[in-house]
Design a protein around this motif. Structure first.
Motif, short mmCIF file in Angstrom:
data_model
loop_
_atom_site.label_atom_id
_atom_site.label_comp_id
_atom_site.label_asym_id
_atom_site.label_seq_id
_atom_site.Cartn_x
_atom_site.Cartn_y
_atom_site.Cartn_z
N VAL A 196 43.44 39.39 41.28
CA VAL A 196 43.52 38.59 42.51
C VAL A 196 42.14 38.08 42.90
CG1 VAL A 196 44.11 38.63 44.96
CG2 VAL A 196 45.56 39.84 43.31
N VAL A 197 41.15 38.97 42.85
CA VAL A 197 39.78 38.58 43.20
C VAL A 197 39.27 37.50 42.25
CG1 VAL A 197 37.40 39.39 43.36
CG2 VAL A 197 39.25 40.80 44.25
N ILE A 198 39.50 37.69 40.95
CA ILE A 198 39.04 36.71 39.97
C ILE A 198 39.73 35.36 40.18
CG2 ILE A 198 39.02 36.14 37.51
CD1 ILE A 198 38.68 39.12 36.93
N ALA A 199 41.04 35.40 40.46
CA ALA A 199 41.78 34.16 40.67
C ALA A 199 41.27 33.42 41.90
CB ALA A 199 43.27 34.46 40.81
N TYR A 200 41.04 34.16 42.99
CA TYR A 200 40.54 33.52 44.22
C TYR A 200 39.17 32.91 44.01
CZ TYR A 200 38.38 32.99 48.77
OH TYR A 200 37.71 32.49 49.84
N GLN A 201 38.28 33.65 43.34
CA GLN A 201 36.93 33.12 43.15
C GLN A 201 36.95 31.92 42.20
OE1 GLN A 201 33.95 36.05 42.10
NE2 GLN A 201 32.45 34.91 43.29
N SER A 202 37.79 31.96 41.19
CA SER A 202 37.91 30.81 40.29
C SER A 202 38.40 29.59 41.05
CB SER A 202 38.87 31.15 39.14
OG SER A 202 38.41 32.25 38.39
N TRP A 203 39.35 29.80 41.95
CA TRP A 203 39.87 28.70 42.76
C TRP A 203 38.78 28.11 43.64
CZ3 TRP A 203 40.36 28.50 48.17
CH2 TRP A 203 41.08 27.40 48.67
N SER A 204 37.95 28.97 44.26
CA SER A 204 36.88 28.47 45.13
C SER A 204 35.86 27.65 44.33
CB SER A 204 36.19 29.63 45.86
OG SER A 204 35.48 30.46 44.96
N TYR A 205 35.54 28.08 43.11
CA TYR A 205 34.62 27.30 42.28
C TYR A 205 35.25 25.95 41.92
CZ TYR A 205 30.90 30.70 41.54
OH TYR A 205 29.84 31.53 41.72
N TRP A 206 36.54 25.93 41.68
CA TRP A 206 37.21 24.69 41.33
C TRP A 206 37.22 23.72 42.52
CZ3 TRP A 206 38.68 21.83 37.44
CH2 TRP A 206 39.62 20.81 37.64
N VAL A 207 37.49 24.23 43.71
CA VAL A 207 37.54 23.39 44.90
C VAL A 207 36.17 22.75 45.17
CG1 VAL A 207 37.81 23.43 47.42
CG2 VAL A 207 39.46 24.61 45.96
N PHE A 208 35.10 23.51 44.98
CA PHE A 208 33.74 23.03 45.28
C PHE A 208 32.99 22.65 44.00
CE2 PHE A 208 34.82 25.87 48.83
CZ PHE A 208 34.63 25.00 49.89
#
Length: 334
Positions: free
Chosen positions: A312-324
């Motif tokens: 979950v943590v890895i998925a959330y952080q990957s999503w934040s990098y993708w958004v920005f």
């Protein structure tokens, strides 16, 4: 593998994630004055905001890896955790204070429209990046080298013992490696004058990082032994990052330096195994994955928790990098 070995590997992975992600954060912070050298004060301030905004959405998330790594050490290897935090009390205290000052600086820098106010917080960002970048290398070099550890598990090494030439070289290695990693990140993440200066800095810092890294790995291999594959990958990846930066292949250059930092961390943990904290007093007093681990029940519960929450943590952080993911320019901070 048994559970203690699995958790040793898991902790190595968590520290690897921290150094790869927070490593470029530290590099960006240290390069703040280097990449904003314009003659016009307004342009200098715009470039500093570009540099800070490049890591603004992600720097605090990157520190989660540190919290998770230390928490995993506490739960899986409490004896290792206790000996490390007590034995390296002063360096770790300085790291924590630097990280606190750095985090506050990011939040407060823009609260007052005053050049002197911003300059003070800029100094906190620079120091809050350089101190951990250097001291983490000192700490892990001492962990690999070993400390004065008695049969009671108490570390009696003095501060002067922790500042041996080998440990200082370890600090210089992480410092220069993170500067290179941060410069390559900024060349990838920004555009305009900051991007150009970051590329020049990466090409300048690369040879220095390579010399320090090669010297440290050779010293480690001679004195303590290193696993050959990750050590070779470390040097090859950093060298590839420098070459790719010279060719302005910024995405691949950042990938290469990230692999280099990851392989460097794997080399350190591979040099330790199966110990977690060697003793300079006697090998009989070494802390190992066997005698420093928690009981099977605790490790089993931790395994289930890690299996559920880590993705979950890895998925959330990957999503934040993708958004920005877009480049930051002066137009974004005007």
């Amino acid at each position: 593998m048994d559970l203690p070995t699995i958790w040793f590997v898991a902790i190595a992975v968590l520290w690897t994630g921290y150094f790869v992600l927070e490593g470029f954060d530290f590099g960006v912070g240290m390069l703040l004055p280097v990449l904003s050298r314009g003659t016009d004060p307004a342009e200098r301030e715009a470039d500093r905001r570009v540099v800070i905004n490049a890591i603004g959405p992600v720097w605090d998330g990157n520190e989660v890896w540190l919290i998770t790594a230390v928490g995993a050490m506490f739960a899986a290897f409490p004896v290792w955790y206790a000996a490390t935090l007590s034995g390296f009390y002063l360096p770790l205290l300085l790291i924590i204070l630097a990280l606190i000052g750095r985090g506050v600086a990011f939040e407060y820098r823009g609260k007052v429209d005053d050049a002197r106010w911003r300059a003070r917080w800029d100094a906190a960002i620079i120091a809050g990046s350089a101190v951990p970048a250097f001291l983490w290398g000192v700490v892990f070099a001492n962990i690999v080298r070993g400390v004065e550890l008695g049969p009671d598990g108490v570390v009696t090494s003095r501060l002067v013992d922790l500042l041996s030439p080998y440990a200082l070289l370890g600090g210089l290695t992480t410092l220069t490696l993170f500067v290179l990693h941060g410069a390559v990140f900024l060349a990838l993440k920004t555009d305009g004058p900051v991007r150009h200066r970051a590329g020049v800095t990466a090409r300048t810092a690369g040879p220095v990082a390579l010399v320090a890294l090669t010297g440290f790995l050779l010293w480690t291999g001679t004195a303590h032994g290193v696993p050959a594959v990750p050590a070779v990958v470390t040097v090859a990846a950093v060298l590839a990052g420098v070459v790719l930066a010279l060719r302005r292949r910024e995405g691949w250059a950042f990938t290469a330096t990230a692999v280099g930092v990851a392989a460097f961390t794997a080399t350190l943990f591979g040099s330790l195994f199966p110990a977690v904290l060697p003793s300079l007093v006697s090998p009989a007093f070494d802390l190992t994955i066997a005698n420093a681990a928690s009981g099977p029940y605790t490790l089993g519960v931790l395994s289930w928790i890690g299996a559920v929450f880590l993705p979950v943590v890895i998925a959330y952080q990957s999503w934040s990098y993708w958004v920005f993911r877009r480049r930051v320019t002066r137009a974004h901070v005007a």
